[in-house]
Design an enzyme around this catalytic site. Sequence first.
Site, PDB file in Angstrom:
ATOM      1  N   ASP A 256     -54.408  -9.267   5.188  1.00  0.00           N
ATOM      2  CA  ASP A 256     -54.271  -9.072   6.646  1.00  0.00           C
ATOM      3  C   ASP A 256     -53.788 -10.392   7.256  1.00  0.00           C
ATOM      4  OD1 ASP A 256     -54.376  -7.860   9.122  1.00  0.00           O
ATOM      5  OD2 ASP A 256     -56.552  -7.661   9.216  1.00  0.00           O
ATOM      6  N   GLU A 257     -53.190 -10.343   8.432  1.00  0.00           N
ATOM      7  CA  GLU A 257     -52.714 -11.542   9.148  1.00  0.00           C
ATOM      8  C   GLU A 257     -51.836 -12.414   8.242  1.00  0.00           C
ATOM      9  OE1 GLU A 257     -53.524 -11.893  12.346  1.00  0.00           O
ATOM     10  OE2 GLU A 257     -55.456 -10.911  12.668  1.00  0.00           O
TER      11      GLU A 257
HETATM   12  P1  ATP Z   1     -53.604  -7.127  15.783  1.00  0.00           P
HETATM   13  O1  ATP Z   1     -52.139  -7.394  15.655  1.00  0.00           O
HETATM   14  O2  ATP Z   1     -54.124  -7.578  17.094  1.00  0.00           O
HETATM   15  O3  ATP Z   1     -54.388  -7.598  14.598  1.00  0.00           O
HETATM   16  P2  ATP Z   1     -53.625  -4.490  14.628  1.00  0.00           P
HETATM   17  O4  ATP Z   1     -52.216  -4.117  14.444  1.00  0.00           O
HETATM   18  O5  ATP Z   1     -54.387  -4.948  13.456  1.00  0.00           O
HETATM   19  O6  ATP Z   1     -53.761  -5.531  15.832  1.00  0.00           O
HETATM   20  P3  ATP Z   1     -55.763  -2.651  14.962  1.00  0.00           P
HETATM   21  O7  ATP Z   1     -56.735  -3.645  15.402  1.00  0.00           O
HETATM   22  O8  ATP Z   1     -55.847  -2.106  13.600  1.00  0.00           O
HETATM   23  O9  ATP Z   1     -54.321  -3.221  15.247  1.00  0.00           O
HETATM   24  O10 ATP Z   1     -55.731  -1.443  15.966  1.00  0.00           O
HETATM   25  C1  ATP Z   1     -55.737  -1.628  17.387  1.00  0.00           C
HETATM   26  C2  ATP Z   1     -56.585  -0.573  18.047  1.00  0.00           C
HETATM   27  O11 ATP Z   1     -55.919   0.675  17.959  1.00  0.00           O
HETATM   28  C3  ATP Z   1     -57.923  -0.400  17.353  1.00  0.00           C
HETATM   29  O12 ATP Z   1     -58.892  -0.161  18.327  1.00  0.00           O
HETATM   30  C4  ATP Z   1     -57.694   0.810  16.467  1.00  0.00           C
HETATM   31  O13 ATP Z   1     -58.883   1.505  16.234  1.00  0.00           O
HETATM   32  C5  ATP Z   1     -56.726   1.660  17.308  1.00  0.00           C
HETATM   33  N1  ATP Z   1     -55.822   2.502  16.515  1.00  0.00           N
HETATM   34  C6  ATP Z   1     -54.994   2.139  15.530  1.00  0.00           C
HETATM   35  N2  ATP Z   1     -54.290   3.182  15.049  1.00  0.00           N
HETATM   36  C7  ATP Z   1     -54.680   4.265  15.765  1.00  0.00           C
HETATM   37  C8  ATP Z   1     -54.321   5.657  15.758  1.00  0.00           C
HETATM   38  N3  ATP Z   1     -53.407   6.144  14.923  1.00  0.00           N
HETATM   39  N4  ATP Z   1     -54.942   6.456  16.650  1.00  0.00           N
HETATM   40  C9  ATP Z   1     -55.874   5.955  17.507  1.00  0.00           C
HETATM   41  N5  ATP Z   1     -56.227   4.671  17.569  1.00  0.00           N
HETATM   42  C10 ATP Z   1     -55.656   3.824  16.709  1.00  0.00           C
HETATM   43 MG    MG Z   2     -55.427  -6.769  13.047  1.00  0.00          MG
END
Ligand code: ATP
Ligand code: MG
Length: 819
Positions: A256-257
Amino acid sequence: MRRSDVSSSEPATIPGLEAFAAPSADAASGAPRRGPSPEELLEGLNPPQRAAVTHSGPPLLVVAGAGSGKTRVLTRRIAWLISQRGAHPGSILAITFTNKAAAEMKERVEDLVGRRARVMWVSTFHSACVRILRKEIVNLGYKSNFSIYDAADQKRLMGLVCQDLDLDPRSYQPAQILNWVSDQKNELRDVEEAAKEAENGVEEIYAKAYATYQRRLREANALDFDDLIMTTVHLFREFPVVRETYRRRFRHVLVDEYQDTNHAQYALVHELCSQPMEDTDDRPGEQRVPPAELMVVGDADQSIYAFRGANIRNILDFEQDFPDATSILLEQNYRSTQTILTAANAVITHNQGRKEKRLWSEQGDGERIVGYVADDEHDEARFVSDQVDKLVDAGHKPSEVAVFYRTNAQSRVFEEVFIRTGQPYKVVGGVRFYERREVRDALAYLRALLNPDDQVSLRRIVNTPKRGIGDRAIACVTAYAETEGVTFWESLRRAEHAPGLATRSLSCIRGFVGLMDELQSMVAAGERADVVLESVLDKSGYLVELEESDDPQDATRVENLAELVAVAREFSDDPVAGPSADPADVDAGQVQPGLRDFLERVALVADSDQIPEDDDGVVTLMTLHTAKGLEFPMVFLTGLEDGVFPHARALGDTRELEEERRLAYVGVTRAQERLFISRALVRSAWGAPSHNPESRFVGELPVDLVDWRRTEADRTRWSRPDLSHSPAERRGSTGFGSITGAGRRNFTSAAMRADAASKAQRSREIPSLTPGDRVTHNSFGLGTVVTVEGQGEKAVASIDFGSQGVKRLLLRYAPVEKL
Ligand code: ATP
Ligand code: MG
């Protein structure tokens, strides 16, 4: 903090890790659990997210903007691999950015596929390397009980190195040299290579210091933080057989990251996941295994750790590094309103050479961003506090609110206003718990018990609490160690032979050695970390000394130590907590986490590990760097001034400015529903007022998105801040009566700081110091001035207080007297 959007009742502190609406695990009954069906595992994912979860074969890169579900996809994929593809949980290595994120990710996967997931390795790069090195480092001639030196230990050791090499402290500062050394290690340059590539005289000296520093580390059987990664990579390269063991073991690697990996971390991933090279010396007669399946997720626009060697190219060049790689793009954001996303997109487009991506959200426009121009930083803090009150009155929980700022020091004014209003708050990453003196002393005891060769720890505690082993006695013992070629500990044991040692000192040293022997026998008997710790505090006399003191700060110290014991107890009670316990043993219930595991956990805790879990009443304050990966319904982005954010250092440098802009992008995209931006017309830095113009990032926001509640033109008054009293005094009585919870914990120190500062301001002249001067300090004792920067009210001195370390003090406030 964000609540899960699905059926879990637990707070999902790291987003993307929400529990999953699968049939609940029947852990209580111990009955084997039905694995989730493919449909259940893919529920609530959009088509590209599903493709990433189910992908099989070549390396996979998921690049996507903030809040698009990268972390969610990674978690689901692990569950998918275990339950649908039959992957053994022990064959999975998942890397997260903090230990907290790792623990939560592990928990979520367990929710999905049950207890067997426990043997997965989900950890930070550093923790994973520690586990590997504990098993394998003997190959490199270290003992497996090596210590891990943190920043403060490193500084102390580099201080000794500079003395060894007779370096002029005005030109060569340990912190600077350490930065350089850290860069070398992140680039995997060992001592020889660094010396070869040194480009000028200064670098040649740095390279010499690097060599001596490494030699001393090795003598102490210790590694520093950057060594953990570099040493693992070197180990794999020098011992292909060892590498092959881990290549066989980890069939799936997930990171991740990824945008914040540095070269050494990248190389580690490569060692594990690249196609095997032809000329490596494998185990005779054994087939090489195909490379592990690799998935990395990241967002180049969120790369904010270049100063620690993170290399944005790792993500940009993924497809070149892994020629058969597949990429998946996620574009739907599930976190924020369209207004917040449009703002984030508008800012980040000003960076050059990035891949354009358009995030969109189905959540509607939501409310406009609220803007406020404050007279000074106190006015800004008041604005934030008033808005928090309003949000709470409207039914929001304080825990839904986060206040971000660029540098740690900016937290102080927010702390003051929250203390005044009785709003509980929590500063994440301020004065860190593990950096407090008493906590460090206690840990030094534990480390010296485990590894008596660790002379930095041993020297720290040999006369703490004071037990009559003075500097002279220590010098005699040190000299004896050097002539005899034995360790400091060995020399203490044989102190009766040390020339020049007074009889009184000798008996004090004997007392200390006896104490350590007694405590060591507890460690050898496998005693729990909390029990050992309590004995240390008790038998050493440390606790009694604090308890008998009249100094109110010592009372706080006792509380902190009590908290440390509680941390150790909680750790010892959790049988899967030990990061270095062998997963197979843990699974069989054989290993209780021991003292070493505890110290490892402590050494590896990162800032964001302090985030409060389910305390609804607490507002969270943190720096923008710490906010990475998190989300909050309400976000305050403060100090939006050129010179503050972007940081003054970045103003003239395009590359640094772009990094600051990515930090702004990270900040804006943490917000789910509401974003508040603010700045102060005048801000006191180092006690002197400075007038900063509006942050250029504010100018990059589309005007119609922001509802300015107050602008520069609206200001009704403008006055130079009155510097003759502390801010708390200027605003009259503080009324602490209603503080509860986390707010109270921070109260004492904040109030004391304010009080000490105001007293100092009223009554003291600023001492005029030059390097070499001897001084005394109320808390740190005797010291020698190393450098002085600035003049008059702005004069800042670095002072070496011996065993207390080198401190940078603003002379205007510091209780320092010239001798
Ligand atoms: P960052 O770049 O900030 O690390 P990320 O890409 O890792 O963000 P996540 O933290 O995994 O994103 O998801 C952001 C939010 O969206 C979370 O609250 C997650 O539960 C929700 N989420 C992600 N995918 C879906 C989906 N398909 N349907 C509903 N909610 C979702
Ligand atoms: Mg993330």
